[in-house]
Every structure is written in C-alpha cells, then in structure tokens.
Design a protein around this motif. Structure first.
Motif, PDB file in Angstrom:
ATOM      1  N   LYS A  35      -1.020  -6.532 -38.752  1.00 22.31           N
ATOM      2  CA  LYS A  35      -1.877  -5.411 -39.749  1.00 22.31           C
ATOM      3  C   LYS A  35      -3.242  -5.137 -39.149  1.00 22.31           C
ATOM      4  O   LYS A  35      -3.738  -6.456 -40.125  1.00 22.31           O
ATOM      5  CB  LYS A  35      -0.900  -5.258 -40.858  1.00 22.31           C
ATOM      6  CG  LYS A  35      -1.941  -4.470 -41.522  1.00 22.31           C
ATOM      7  CD  LYS A  35      -1.134  -4.755 -43.194  1.00 22.31           C
ATOM      8  CE  LYS A  35       0.211  -3.808 -43.119  1.00 22.31           C
ATOM      9  NZ  LYS A  35       0.897  -3.538 -43.971  1.00 22.31           N
ATOM     10  N   LYS A  36      -4.343  -4.115 -39.084  1.00 21.71           N
ATOM     11  CA  LYS A  36      -5.813  -3.978 -39.619  1.00 21.71           C
ATOM     12  C   LYS A  36      -5.564  -3.803 -40.897  1.00 21.71           C
ATOM     13  O   LYS A  36      -4.596  -3.808 -41.739  1.00 21.71           O
ATOM     14  CB  LYS A  36      -5.811  -3.124 -38.352  1.00 21.71           C
ATOM     15  CG  LYS A  36      -5.938  -3.614 -36.245  1.00 21.71           C
ATOM     16  CD  LYS A  36      -7.172  -2.657 -36.074  1.00 21.71           C
ATOM     17  CE  LYS A  36      -8.465  -2.105 -36.449  1.00 21.71           C
ATOM     18  NZ  LYS A  36      -9.068  -1.599 -34.973  1.00 21.71           N
ATOM     19  N   GLU A  37      -7.587  -4.398 -40.479  1.00 22.24           N
ATOM     20  CA  GLU A  37      -7.722  -4.410 -42.103  1.00 22.24           C
ATOM     21  C   GLU A  37      -8.097  -2.754 -42.621  1.00 22.24           C
ATOM     22  O   GLU A  37      -7.180  -1.900 -43.989  1.00 22.24           O
ATOM     23  CB  GLU A  37      -9.135  -3.719 -42.191  1.00 22.24           C
ATOM     24  CG  GLU A  37      -9.513  -5.704 -42.680  1.00 22.24           C
ATOM     25  CD  GLU A  37      -9.627  -6.526 -43.126  1.00 22.24           C
ATOM     26  OE1 GLU A  37      -8.749  -6.089 -44.304  1.00 22.24           O
ATOM     27  OE2 GLU A  37      -8.941  -7.999 -43.460  1.00 22.24           O
ATOM     28  N   ASP A  38      -7.831  -1.379 -41.900  1.00 21.65           N
ATOM     29  CA  ASP A  38      -7.990  -0.711 -41.789  1.00 21.65           C
ATOM     30  C   ASP A  38      -6.008   0.054 -42.202  1.00 21.65           C
ATOM     31  O   ASP A  38      -5.923   1.680 -42.232  1.00 21.65           O
ATOM     32  CB  ASP A  38      -7.967   0.911 -41.198  1.00 21.65           C
ATOM     33  CG  ASP A  38      -7.822   0.923 -39.641  1.00 21.65           C
ATOM     34  OD1 ASP A  38      -6.556   0.166 -39.649  1.00 21.65           O
ATOM     35  OD2 ASP A  38      -8.413   1.061 -38.858  1.00 21.65           O
ATOM     36  N   GLY A  39      -5.303  -0.194 -42.554  1.00 18.62           N
ATOM     37  CA  GLY A  39      -3.401  -0.650 -41.879  1.00 18.62           C
ATOM     38  C   GLY A  39      -2.670  -0.425 -40.905  1.00 18.62           C
ATOM     39  O   GLY A  39      -1.878   0.117 -41.153  1.00 18.62           O
ATOM     40  N   ARG A  40      -4.172  -0.363 -39.379  1.00 15.44           N
ATOM     41  CA  ARG A  40      -3.679   0.240 -38.471  1.00 15.44           C
ATOM     42  C   ARG A  40      -1.987  -1.065 -38.048  1.00 15.44           C
ATOM     43  O   ARG A  40      -2.403  -1.947 -38.055  1.00 15.44           O
ATOM     44  CB  ARG A  40      -4.045   0.342 -37.727  1.00 15.44           C
ATOM     45  CG  ARG A  40      -4.529   1.917 -38.260  1.00 15.44           C
ATOM     46  CD  ARG A  40      -5.025   2.491 -36.586  1.00 15.44           C
ATOM     47  NE  ARG A  40      -6.710   1.531 -36.437  1.00 15.44           N
ATOM     48  CZ  ARG A  40      -7.635   1.899 -36.037  1.00 15.44           C
ATOM     49  NH1 ARG A  40      -7.409   2.278 -34.880  1.00 15.44           N
ATOM     50  NH2 ARG A  40      -9.138   0.805 -35.609  1.00 15.44           N
ATOM     51  N   LEU A  41      -1.333  -0.824 -37.350  1.00 14.36           N
ATOM     52  CA  LEU A  41      -0.166  -1.509 -36.640  1.00 14.36           C
ATOM     53  C   LEU A  41       0.065  -1.882 -35.602  1.00 14.36           C
ATOM     54  O   LEU A  41       0.282  -0.526 -34.650  1.00 14.36           O
ATOM     55  CB  LEU A  41       1.222  -1.147 -37.366  1.00 14.36           C
ATOM     56  CG  LEU A  41       1.398  -0.564 -38.854  1.00 14.36           C
ATOM     57  CD1 LEU A  41       2.817  -0.393 -39.141  1.00 14.36           C
ATOM     58  CD2 LEU A  41       1.383  -2.333 -39.339  1.00 14.36           C
ATOM     59  N   LEU A  42      -0.234  -2.860 -35.129  1.00 13.63           N
ATOM     60  CA  LEU A  42      -0.713  -2.938 -33.823  1.00 13.63           C
ATOM     61  C   LEU A  42       0.739  -4.063 -32.739  1.00 13.63           C
ATOM     62  O   LEU A  42       0.900  -4.905 -33.498  1.00 13.63           O
ATOM     63  CB  LEU A  42      -2.393  -3.658 -33.570  1.00 13.63           C
ATOM     64  CG  LEU A  42      -2.954  -3.054 -34.336  1.00 13.63           C
ATOM     65  CD1 LEU A  42      -4.551  -3.586 -33.187  1.00 13.63           C
ATOM     66  CD2 LEU A  42      -3.213  -1.358 -33.640  1.00 13.63           C
ATOM     67  N   LEU A  43       0.848  -3.517 -31.767  1.00 17.21           N
ATOM     68  CA  LEU A  43       1.880  -4.370 -31.179  1.00 17.21           C
ATOM     69  C   LEU A  43       1.203  -5.172 -29.690  1.00 17.21           C
ATOM     70  O   LEU A  43       0.388  -4.068 -28.978  1.00 17.21           O
ATOM     71  CB  LEU A  43       3.508  -3.775 -30.047  1.00 17.21           C
ATOM     72  CG  LEU A  43       3.859  -2.713 -31.563  1.00 17.21           C
ATOM     73  CD1 LEU A  43       4.643  -1.898 -30.680  1.00 17.21           C
ATOM     74  CD2 LEU A  43       4.378  -4.173 -32.449  1.00 17.21           C
ATOM     75  N   PHE A  44       1.440  -5.904 -29.513  1.00 11.56           N
ATOM     76  CA  PHE A  44       0.782  -6.623 -28.141  1.00 11.56           C
ATOM     77  C   PHE A  44       1.522  -6.756 -26.819  1.00 11.56           C
ATOM     78  O   PHE A  44       2.548  -6.962 -26.993  1.00 11.56           O
ATOM     79  CB  PHE A  44       0.661  -8.094 -29.064  1.00 11.56           C
ATOM     80  CG  PHE A  44      -0.664  -8.952 -27.240  1.00 11.56           C
ATOM     81  CD1 PHE A  44      -1.645  -8.454 -26.771  1.00 11.56           C
ATOM     82  CD2 PHE A  44       0.069 -10.205 -26.542  1.00 11.56           C
ATOM     83  CE1 PHE A  44      -2.520  -8.893 -26.006  1.00 11.56           C
ATOM     84  CE2 PHE A  44      -0.014 -10.309 -25.731  1.00 11.56           C
ATOM     85  CZ  PHE A  44      -1.792 -10.024 -25.326  1.00 11.56           C
ATOM     86  N   ARG A  45       1.005  -5.910 -26.148  1.00 11.97           N
ATOM     87  CA  ARG A  45       2.083  -5.876 -24.433  1.00 11.97           C
ATOM     88  C   ARG A  45       3.044  -5.241 -24.484  1.00 11.97           C
ATOM     89  O   ARG A  45       4.355  -6.619 -23.850  1.00 11.97           O
ATOM     90  CB  ARG A  45       1.350  -6.610 -24.016  1.00 11.97           C
ATOM     91  CG  ARG A  45      -0.266  -7.680 -23.787  1.00 11.97           C
ATOM     92  CD  ARG A  45      -0.525  -8.417 -21.915  1.00 11.97           C
ATOM     93  NE  ARG A  45       0.050  -7.113 -20.877  1.00 11.97           N
ATOM     94  CZ  ARG A  45      -0.898  -7.904 -19.921  1.00 11.97           C
ATOM     95  NH1 ARG A  45      -0.836  -9.758 -20.120  1.00 11.97           N
ATOM     96  NH2 ARG A  45      -0.335  -8.196 -18.713  1.00 11.97           N
ATOM     97  N   PRO A  46       4.151  -4.907 -25.033  1.00 13.36           N
ATOM     98  CA  PRO A  46       5.904  -4.903 -25.256  1.00 13.36           C
ATOM     99  C   PRO A  46       6.260  -4.389 -24.082  1.00 13.36           C
ATOM    100  O   PRO A  46       7.590  -4.559 -24.039  1.00 13.36           O
ATOM    101  CB  PRO A  46       5.560  -3.396 -26.407  1.00 13.36           C
ATOM    102  CG  PRO A  46       4.590  -2.798 -26.399  1.00 13.36           C
ATOM    103  CD  PRO A  46       3.628  -3.943 -26.409  1.00 13.36           C
TER     104      PRO A  46
END
Length: 388
Positions: free
Chosen positions: A115-126
């Motif tokens: 989770k980023k500071e702005d609330g966005r959710l990230l996946l890494f190389r799924p």
C-alpha cells in the motif's frame, strides 16, 4: 482438521449455475461476471468501511492471520479453469481420497501486495508468478489458470481484503495462490477435479532476526532436490522433506539450511526457501537454475537490478569451497526479500561475511523495495496497480 463446509459447496454450485451476465453477492461483495470476461468482476465492499483491520501493525511477524475473503475456482480433469469467485475465508471441504492428500498433487506460489501513502495498492510482477505456477502445474499433471485469470484473481482477492494490507512501511500482504488435486483418486493417477485457491495474510519479516544477518548451516546429510525431480518447480512436495534438516539447524542456533547438490555434495544450490548469491568485488554469482533450483522471481529481479547498478552477474556453478573467498553472501525470495548472510558454517568451520551499511546486498535491497512500494520510478513495467 478439515471440516465440512456445505455453504462452500452451495456457493460454488450457485456461481456455476448463474448466467454469464448475472451478478451475485458473496460475503458482502458484489460480484458481476460477463460472458466476454468471466473474471472481470466488480468488487464493492458493503460491510467493511474501516481503512485498516484491528491489528498491531508495528509487531507483524510471518504468521497466518485470518482475513476476510479468499478466492476459489474449480475445473475437472481435461477442462480449463473458467469461473471463479470470492468467498468468506474459512475451511474447505476435501474428500479423504483427494489427490492432494494422498499423492501430494499440488503446487503453490507466493507474492505480495503493498500500500502506498496515497492508498493505492500495488502488485509486483504477478505475471511471473502466473507463468511459474503454470510450469509447476504442468510438472504435476494439473491444469492452471491463464495469466490474465491469475492476475485478475489476485487483484480481486487483494481488493476484497484491502483493510488487511499493512500501512506503508509496516509490512505487506502476503498472497498464497495454490492449485491442488481436490478430486477423489484411489489408485495412483491424476485427480479428476482441481481447485485453484488464493488466500492472504498480512506479514512482517520472514526471519525472526528481522533484517539482522542470517547464520546458515551447510546441510550434507539431506538433499533438497535431485536431477529429474521437482526442485525447479514449486510443488508442495518439495518442502516437508526439508523440515528435519531445518529443525535440526534451528535447534543448533542457525537461521536456516544451505543445501548442496545431491550428486557431488560440493556445489551450492538453495537455502530452504530462498535463492543464494555470493559477492566478490564487483562480481555477483548465483547458482544456475538447472532443474534442481527454483527460478525465483526475486532472484530474477535482483539479477536485473544488480546489472543496472554496474555489477557483473554470473549464473553458474559455485562450489562450497569458494565461500571462503567471498566478501558478501545474501539470500533472495518473495518471503525473505533480500536477506544478508552473516556467517555460513561448513564442516565445523564458520565463515563470516560483510554485512550492514554500504554493502551490495543493502544497496540492492533498498532499490528492490523502493520499486515494489512505488517509491521510485518503475522503468521495467514490473508494478501492477489494482484499480479501486
């Protein structure tokens, strides 16, 4: 203990029988499927308004924390996975004669969401996890989801459990996708039915040492993998055989076990659950993935990052005797990230390595973590953002 879950079976039948353009509410989430893209489902929370779950985010370890939802998709032998759904997290029903329980027909993956500071959710190389799961499933005679199905299922599961994604800097949401032979099979053979399942848990550091250097023990009695076996894929059968060596090493005060090749007992292979790298000057070496070593996604990423930083990276054979000349040693994996190794003990001799500030492993660790968490520009297209 596996408990019967009639609700699970009812939900699955209801989903399968629903028209392709229908929508249904499962576990408080609205699931809408379309004929053109059965996994393109809209997830809208109807009963979870809190931003974060009630958890001690400052003291996360690497253990199972039950969350809200899991993802389930089934198919029969000879068919393809098509429709999946979110369900409340809980026990599932398996026959005592299921292929996974009797013959170990199963494979799994591991990845993380941030989770980023702005609330966005990230996946890494799924997509890389999807490809590797496909390879593992093929080796274990199982079907597997397509790359798009896999990635979309990950997104749905993370979004449904977004209140369990740790705040920035507090950890990550570990994601465990798995495929198993869930159908009944008495004689040795491939199961008649398969289940693809994803569950998640918020986690901190994998090792109890946290970011402290690891102390490894070179295992000579037991092998992790052999030529022609399943060491190069994430079969569920790879891991329990290593528990005896791992338990014995931890009882002696070591962090983990470093395995040698099963043929010569001289060449480095893997640590129990991660790949290994050896640093000498500007050169970084790691054992080649020749069928007995898992092609780690973190391993692959670190190789690219190291080359971007100007290091000479080689994949090949590394003998255990070469460790005495190493400046640094570190491990990589989804769960461990990049973990520095402080010492390796081999035949009673303890070899120590450089750790701490201004080391190669620390430089690579900070770069990798910054990419994963969206703190620096992703120039390689590794990050996948989950639309909310």
């Amino acid at each position: 203990m596996i408990q019967r879950s009639t609700r699970f079976g009812h939900l699955l039948r209801s989903f399968r029988d629903a028209p392709s353009s229908s929508s249904s509410k499962i576990g408080g989430y609205l699931l809408a499927s379309t004929a053109s893209s059965p996994l393109k489902q809209a997830c809208v929370s109807t009963n979870r308004d809190d931003e974060f779950a009630n958890l001690d985010w400052d003291n996360l370890g690497f253990g199972m924390v039950p969350t809200d939802y899991m993802y389930i998709m089934k198919c029969s032998k000879g068919e393809s996975f098509e429709h999946g759904q979110l369900s409340n997290f809980g026990n599932i029903e398996l026959s005592p004669a299921s292929g996974v329980l009797n013959y170990g027909q199963g494979a799994y993956e591991g990845t993380k969401a941030y989770k980023k500071e702005d609330g966005r959710l990230l996946l890494f190389r799924p997509d890389q996890n999807a490809i590797r799961l496909k390879n593992s499933a093929e080796r274990m005679c199982m079907p597997s989801p397509s790359i798009d199905q896999f990635v979309d299922a990950l997104k749905q599961t993370v979004l449904a459990n977004k209140r369990w994604v740790p705040p920035p800097g507090k950890g990550s949401l570990y994601i465990r996708p798995l495929i198993m032979g869930s159908g009944e099979i008495l004689g040795l053979g491939a199961a008649p039915e398969y289940t693809f399942l994803i569950y998640v848990s918020p986690v901190g550091n994998y090792f109890k040492e946290g970011l402290a250097p690891l102390n490894l023990y070179v295992e000579e009695e037991f092998d992790r993998a052999s030529r022609g076996g399943t060491g190069g894929v994430k079969s569920i059968t790879n891991y329990a055989p290593g528990l005896k060596a791992l338990t014995r090493a931890k009882n002696r005060g070591f962090s983990d076990v470093l395995y040698l090749d099963s043929t010569n007992k001289k060449n480095l292979e893997e640590v129990s659950s991660c790949n290994i790298f050896v640093v000498k000057g500007n050169a970084i070496s790691t054992p080649a993935t020749n069928g007995t070593i898992l092609a780690g996604i973190t391993r692959k990423s670190i190789i690219d990052i190291a080359r971007d930083h100007g290091y000479q990276v080689e994949e090949g054979t590394i003998t255990v005797d070469e460790l005495i000349h190493a400046d640094e040693v570190f491990c990589t994996g989804t769960a461990v990230g990049v973990a520095p190794v402080g010492s390796i003990t081999y035949q009673g001799t303890r070899m120590e390595f450089k750790t701490g500030a201004q080391t190669v492993s620390q430089q690579l660790y900070f770069t990798l973590e910054a990419i994963k968490k969206g703190l620096i520009e992703d120039k390689k297209g590794w990050i996948v953002e989950i639309d909310q």
